[in-house]
Design a protein around this motif. Structure first.
Motif, mmCIF file in Angstrom:
data_model
loop_
_atom_site.group_PDB
_atom_site.id
_atom_site.type_symbol
_atom_site.label_atom_id
_atom_site.label_comp_id
_atom_site.label_asym_id
_atom_site.label_seq_id
_atom_site.Cartn_x
_atom_site.Cartn_y
_atom_site.Cartn_z
ATOM 1 N N PRO A 37 0.826 -1.206 0.000
ATOM 2 C CA PRO A 37 0.000 0.000 0.000
ATOM 3 C C PRO A 37 0.863 1.260 0.000
ATOM 4 O O PRO A 37 2.055 1.212 0.310
ATOM 5 N N ARG A 38 0.251 2.385 -0.331
ATOM 6 C CA ARG A 38 0.977 3.654 -0.315
ATOM 7 C C ARG A 38 1.402 4.002 1.107
ATOM 8 O O ARG A 38 0.760 3.608 2.081
ATOM 9 N N LEU A 39 2.482 4.772 1.210
ATOM 10 C CA LEU A 39 2.976 5.252 2.497
ATOM 11 C C LEU A 39 3.037 6.770 2.478
ATOM 12 O O LEU A 39 3.221 7.384 1.426
ATOM 13 N N ASN A 40 2.911 7.360 3.651
ATOM 14 C CA ASN A 40 3.025 8.802 3.801
ATOM 15 C C ASN A 40 3.775 9.091 5.096
ATOM 16 O O ASN A 40 3.415 8.564 6.155
ATOM 17 N N SER A 41 4.825 9.903 5.019
ATOM 18 C CA SER A 41 5.664 10.164 6.195
ATOM 19 C C SER A 41 4.862 10.709 7.370
ATOM 20 O O SER A 41 5.087 10.316 8.517
ATOM 21 N N ASP A 42 3.909 11.597 7.097
ATOM 22 C CA ASP A 42 3.150 12.230 8.171
ATOM 23 C C ASP A 42 2.216 11.259 8.881
ATOM 24 O O ASP A 42 1.862 11.469 10.046
ATOM 25 N N LEU A 43 1.812 10.199 8.187
ATOM 26 C CA LEU A 43 0.839 9.266 8.753
ATOM 27 C C LEU A 43 1.456 7.946 9.179
ATOM 28 O O LEU A 43 1.068 7.377 10.199
ATOM 29 N N ASN A 44 2.402 7.437 8.382
ATOM 30 C CA ASN A 44 2.963 6.102 8.636
ATOM 31 C C ASN A 44 4.389 6.113 9.168
ATOM 32 O O ASN A 44 4.945 5.058 9.458
#
Length: 308
Positions: A178-185
Motif C-alpha cells: 500500500p501507499r505510504l506517507n511520512s506524516d501518517l505512517n
C-alpha cells in the motif's frame, strides 16, 4: 522520454492528474484530467487513432476499468514498474524496497489489466543497486539514470515491429504494497532491531519529509542515520537515549547490547536541524497511540491528491 521520442520521430503527449502536474517541468506541455471519463475519451479520439497509439502509464493515479482497457484503449495500455513483479506490486516502491532490504533494481513493462500491477510482463531488465543507494532519493536517481536507456531499447524494438513473448505473473508469488506517507505512517518504533530501525528511518528519508518521533515533548523528524558498533556494550533500556553529542551528529542507544545509531539530522517544526542543541541524557520516544495510528492508517491518493 519525450526527447527520445522526438529523436525517433514519434509524436507524444503528456496527460496527467492535477496533483501530479505540479511535478512536471514547465518546459513541457501537458493536459490535466481528474478521471477517465467521456471528456477524456473525446480528447483522445480527436487527436489519435487508438489502434496506432501506445498509451504508457507511469505512476498513474487513475483507475483503469476492464471496459476502458479493452474497448477504449484497445489493450494498447502498458505500465512502467520500478520493482519486481509480482513480488512488489503496489505503490511507494522504493520505500518498501528499503524496508525489505531488496538490493536488485528492476525496469519493467507490463500490460495493464483491471487489477493493480497484474498484467503479463512484456519487457524488463535488472541490475544490482550501487552501495550508495540507501534512501529513496538515491533509488529514484539511479532508476531514472537507467530508465532512459531502457526506454530507448524498448521503443526501438517497437519501431522494428519486434514480437514480445508475454510472461504471465504467478499470483501465488504476489505481494501488495500500500501507499505510504511520512506524516501518517512514519512514526519510529524504538523497540525495532538496529537493522530494521535503520531501514525504517531510511525509507522515509529524502525526498520525503523524514520519520517521526518525540524528544523533550516535541515532535521531530529524523534523517541521515547509520548503525554504529564502536561503543561500549549497552542494555536495551537505553533505546532512544542520547549517549553523546559530537556536534555534527549524535549517538543514540538502541534495543541492542552492541549497536547504537548515529543521527546527523533532527528536524524541528521550523524545518531546522537541531542536532547541536540536543543534550546527552535526552531521549527519543514514540507514544503507543502514534504507533497504533501509523499501522492502522491506510493512505490513498486520488488525481487531486491524498484522500482525507
Amino acid at each position: 522520454l519525450i526527447s527520445i521520442n522526438k529523436k525517433k520521430g514519434i509524436y507524444s503527449e503528456i496527460i496527467t492528474s492535477p496533483a501530479q502536474s505540479k511535478n512536471i517541468s514547465k518546459n513541457l506541455k501537458f493536459t490535466k484530467f481528474d478521471k477517465i471519463n467521456s471528456k477524456f475519451r473525446k480528447f483522445i479520439n480527436s487527436k489519435y487513432k487508438i489502434e496506432e497509439t501506445l498509451f504508457i502509464s507511469m505512476g498513474s493515479r487513475w483507475i483503469f476499468s476492464g471496459k476502458s482497457i479493452n474497448k477504449f484503449f484497445k489493450n494498447n495500455l502498458i505500465n512502467f514498474h520500478p520493482t519486481r513483479l509480482p513480488q512488489n506490486s503496489g505503490a511507494t516502491p522504493f520505500s518498501w524496497q528499503i524496508l525489505r532490504g531488496d538490493r536488485i533494481s528492476i525496469r519493467l513493462i507490463h500490460l495493464i489489466d483491471e487489477k493493480v500491477d497484474n498484467g503479463p510482463i512484456i519487457f524488463y531488465e535488472k541490475s544490482i543497486l550501487p552501495n550508495s543507494c540507501q534512501i529513496p532519493k538515491d533509488f529514484y536517481e539511479y532508476y531514472n539514470s537507467q530508465l532512459k536507456n531502457f526506454y530507448e531499447k524498448f521503443i526501438t524494438l517497437i519501431i522494428k515491429r519486434h514480437e514480445f513473448a508475454l510472461q504471465k505473473q504467478s499470483s501465488y508469488l504476489s505481494n501488495y504494497n500500500p501507499r505510504l506517507n511520512s506524516d501518517l505512517n512514519g512514526w519510529v518504533d524504538w523497540n525495532l532491531s538496529p537493522l530494521n530501525l535503520q531501514r525504517f528511518i531510511n525509507a522515509f528519508d529524502d525526498p520525503y519529509s523524514g520519520s517521526l518521533t518525540m524528544i523533550n515533548k516535541k515532535k521531530v523528524r529524523i534523517k541521515k542515520v547509520q548503525i554504529h558498533s564502536g561503543e561500549t556494550s549497552n542494555h536495551p533500556f537505553v533505546s532512544g537515549l542520547v549517549l553523546r553529542n559530537d556536534e555534527k551528529w549524535i549517538v543514540v542507544g538502541l534495543n541492542s547490547e552492541s549497536h547504537t545509531l548515529l543521527i546527523k539530522e533532527v528536524i524541528d517544526i521550523n524545518n531546522k536541524n537541531i542536532v547541536k542543541s540536543i543534550n546527552v541524557g535526552d531521549r527519543f520516544y514514540t507514544l503507543e497511540k502514534n504507533l497504533e495510528h501509523a499501522k492502522k492508517t491506510r493512505v490513498k491518493y486520488r488525481p487531486k491528491g491524498i484522500r482525507k
